[in-house]
Design an enzyme around this catalytic site. Structure first.
Site, PDB file in Angstrom:
ATOM      1  N   GLY A  15      34.953  41.981  31.949  1.00 42.28           N
ATOM      2  CA  GLY A  15      34.413  42.190  30.598  1.00 42.28           C
ATOM      3  C   GLY A  15      33.256  43.181  30.546  1.00 42.28           C
ATOM      4  O   GLY A  15      33.242  44.091  29.697  1.00 42.28           O
ATOM      5  N   LYS A  17      41.356  45.799  32.771  1.00 47.54           N
ATOM      6  CA  LYS A  17      42.505  44.971  32.353  1.00 47.54           C
ATOM      7  C   LYS A  17      43.304  45.718  31.269  1.00 47.54           C
ATOM      8  O   LYS A  17      43.337  46.945  31.278  1.00 47.54           O
ATOM      9  CB  LYS A  17      42.028  43.587  31.909  1.00 47.54           C
ATOM     10  CG  LYS A  17      41.141  42.944  32.992  1.00 47.54           C
ATOM     11  CD  LYS A  17      40.881  41.499  32.785  1.00 47.54           C
ATOM     12  CE  LYS A  17      40.000  40.984  33.924  1.00 47.54           C
ATOM     13  NZ  LYS A  17      39.689  39.580  33.842  1.00 47.54           N
ATOM     14  N   SER A  75      32.664  36.735  35.577  1.00 44.47           N
ATOM     15  CA  SER A  75      31.538  36.702  34.642  1.00 44.47           C
ATOM     16  C   SER A  75      30.257  37.286  35.228  1.00 44.47           C
ATOM     17  O   SER A  75      29.153  36.816  34.930  1.00 44.47           O
ATOM     18  CB  SER A  75      31.304  35.279  34.121  1.00 44.47           C
ATOM     19  OG  SER A  75      32.454  34.825  33.426  1.00 44.47           O
ATOM     20  N   ASN A  77      37.228  46.493  36.344  1.00 43.91           N
ATOM     21  CA  ASN A  77      38.633  46.199  36.040  1.00 43.91           C
ATOM     22  C   ASN A  77      38.756  46.096  34.521  1.00 43.91           C
ATOM     23  O   ASN A  77      38.351  45.106  33.926  1.00 43.91           O
ATOM     24  CB  ASN A  77      39.010  44.880  36.726  1.00 43.91           C
ATOM     25  CG  ASN A  77      40.387  44.387  36.338  1.00 43.91           C
ATOM     26  OD1 ASN A  77      41.167  45.109  35.719  1.00 43.91           O
ATOM     27  ND2 ASN A  77      40.694  43.143  36.693  1.00 43.91           N
ATOM     28  N   GLU A 108      37.045  35.956  43.703  1.00 47.59           N
ATOM     29  CA  GLU A 108      36.962  35.709  42.272  1.00 47.59           C
ATOM     30  C   GLU A 108      37.407  34.277  41.982  1.00 47.59           C
ATOM     31  O   GLU A 108      38.615  34.013  41.880  1.00 47.59           O
ATOM     32  CB  GLU A 108      37.869  36.684  41.511  1.00 47.59           C
ATOM     33  CG  GLU A 108      37.497  38.134  41.707  1.00 47.59           C
ATOM     34  CD  GLU A 108      37.955  38.983  40.529  1.00 47.59           C
ATOM     35  OE1 GLU A 108      37.111  39.688  39.973  1.00 47.59           O
ATOM     36  OE2 GLU A 108      39.122  38.902  40.137  1.00 47.59           O
ATOM     37  N   HIS A 133      45.114  40.023  41.905  1.00 45.36           N
ATOM     38  CA  HIS A 133      44.215  39.467  40.888  1.00 45.36           C
ATOM     39  C   HIS A 133      44.794  38.137  40.392  1.00 45.36           C
ATOM     40  O   HIS A 133      46.019  37.995  40.266  1.00 45.36           O
ATOM     41  CB  HIS A 133      44.057  40.458  39.730  1.00 45.36           C
ATOM     42  CG  HIS A 133      42.954  40.055  38.801  1.00 45.36           C
ATOM     43  ND1 HIS A 133      43.131  39.094  37.840  1.00 45.36           N
ATOM     44  CD2 HIS A 133      41.657  40.435  38.732  1.00 45.36           C
ATOM     45  CE1 HIS A 133      41.982  38.915  37.193  1.00 45.36           C
ATOM     46  NE2 HIS A 133      41.074  39.719  37.713  1.00 45.36           N
ATOM     47  N   GLU A 162      45.101  36.917  37.573  1.00 51.32           N
ATOM     48  CA  GLU A 162      45.974  37.022  36.395  1.00 51.32           C
ATOM     49  C   GLU A 162      47.385  37.443  36.806  1.00 51.32           C
ATOM     50  O   GLU A 162      48.366  37.037  36.182  1.00 51.32           O
ATOM     51  CB  GLU A 162      45.358  38.002  35.372  1.00 51.32           C
ATOM     52  CG  GLU A 162      44.142  37.370  34.692  1.00 51.32           C
ATOM     53  CD  GLU A 162      43.077  38.352  34.232  1.00 51.32           C
ATOM     54  OE1 GLU A 162      43.352  39.558  34.128  1.00 51.32           O
ATOM     55  OE2 GLU A 162      41.937  37.891  33.985  1.00 51.32           O
ATOM     56  N   GLY A 219      36.202  35.562  33.044  1.00 55.51           N
ATOM     57  CA  GLY A 219      36.266  35.672  31.591  1.00 55.51           C
ATOM     58  C   GLY A 219      35.806  34.423  30.854  1.00 55.51           C
ATOM     59  O   GLY A 219      36.003  34.302  29.648  1.00 55.51           O
TER      60      GLY A 219
HETATM   61  P1  PGA Z   1      35.223  38.973  34.181  1.00 58.05           P
HETATM   62  O1  PGA Z   1      36.527  39.378  35.020  1.00 58.05           O
HETATM   63  O2  PGA Z   1      34.081  39.799  34.750  1.00 58.05           O
HETATM   64  O3  PGA Z   1      35.539  39.326  32.752  1.00 58.05           O
HETATM   65  O4  PGA Z   1      34.994  37.527  34.384  1.00 58.05           O
HETATM   66  C1  PGA Z   1      36.489  39.658  36.387  1.00 58.05           C
HETATM   67  C2  PGA Z   1      37.866  40.023  36.875  1.00 58.05           C
HETATM   68  O5  PGA Z   1      38.834  39.419  36.387  1.00 58.05           O
HETATM   69  O6  PGA Z   1      38.034  40.909  37.732  1.00 58.05           O
END
Ligand code: PGA
Length: 255
Positions: free
Chosen positions: A238, A11, A216, A9, A170, A98, A100, A176
């Protein structure tokens, strides 16, 4: 059969040229280094999707997903993109729910259920995200939250529709932040999710559905997470922006 999947992803990152370049790097490395039957899904921003879908056509185990879509097929919704438009350029998956989107765009369980319907109706497959916040975990309500997200967002689906969903657990506190759920914490929730699916759809569907872990996830912790019996891969934020890290995560199964 339960599929092993790593989805990236991106983003809201990378300009068009850099994004297309990263995708090319990833597929070249996958061709050279990845043996096994794991599936790879890359989810770039909308503006990259058309070009990246074209490039993905010649790669057997690499598919392309969007990060969101609108619930309607068309209409006066300025700035929005529909599942039917995504389908028309060769996109195969859409991330729905998601954290977010839930947090910054106030997407409710009932709106997410409508988006899932639209994705399925347009022959795309949802990657449906669920997970608790830190407060919810501290209050010990994480199981309840996940149960609600599943039942309100997905459990209206018929069996044949539900089979096309990929689930992603998640924990919001791990996204993140560099804080990963321990493999044991993640396995506990994945097992719970599979049980909830079994209660609703029966054991065949529960055993066959893929449940990804996200939050993460990186080349150092992926192998231990993916070794757990109910963790079928990862949704990577990330670390999916660096070809070396992303491909190393793809290679983490069975290590
Ligand atoms: P992250 O994000 O690996 O940067 O923690 C995962 C995600 O939001 O899908």
């Amino acid at each position: 059969m339960r599929r092993k999947i790593v989805a990236g992803n991106w983003k809201m990152n990378l300009d068009y040229i850099t994004g297309v370049g990263l995708f090319s790097e990833i597929v070249n490395m996958v061709n050279d280094e990845v043996i096994g039957d794991q599936e790879i899904i890359v989810c770039p921003p909308y503006v990259h999707l058309s070009a990246i879908s074209q490039l993905a056509k010649s790669h057997r185990n690499v598919s392309v997903g969007a990060q969101n879509c609108h619930q309607a097929d068309s209409g006066a919704f300025t700035g929005e993109v529909s599942a039917s438009m995504l389908q028309s350029i060769g996109v195969e998956y859409v991330i729905i729910g998601h954290s977010e989107r839930r947090q910054y765009f106030a997407e409710s369980d009932s709106l997410l259920a409508e988006k899932v319907n639209s994705v399925l109706k347009n022959q795309l497959n949802p990657i449906f995200c669920i997970g608790e916040t830190l407060d919810e975990r501290n209050q010990n309500s994480h199981f309840e939250v996940i149960k609600r997200q599943l039942s309100d967002g997905l459990f209206h689906l018929e069996e044949g529709e539900f089979e096309r969903v990929i689930l992603a657990y998640e924990p919001v506190w791990a996204i993140g932040t560099g804080l990963t759920a321990t493999p044991e914490q993640a396995q506990e929730i994945h097992e719970f999710i599979r049980e909830e699916v079994e209660n609703k759809y029966g054991s065949d569907i529960a055993q066959n559905i893929s449940i990804l872990y996200g939050g993460s996830c990186n080349p150092k912790n992926a192998a231990e997470l993916f070794a757990k019996p109910d963790i079928d891969g990862g949704l990577i934020g990330g670390a999916s922006l660096k070809s070396r890290d992303f491909v190393d995560i793809i290679k983490s199964f069975g290590k």
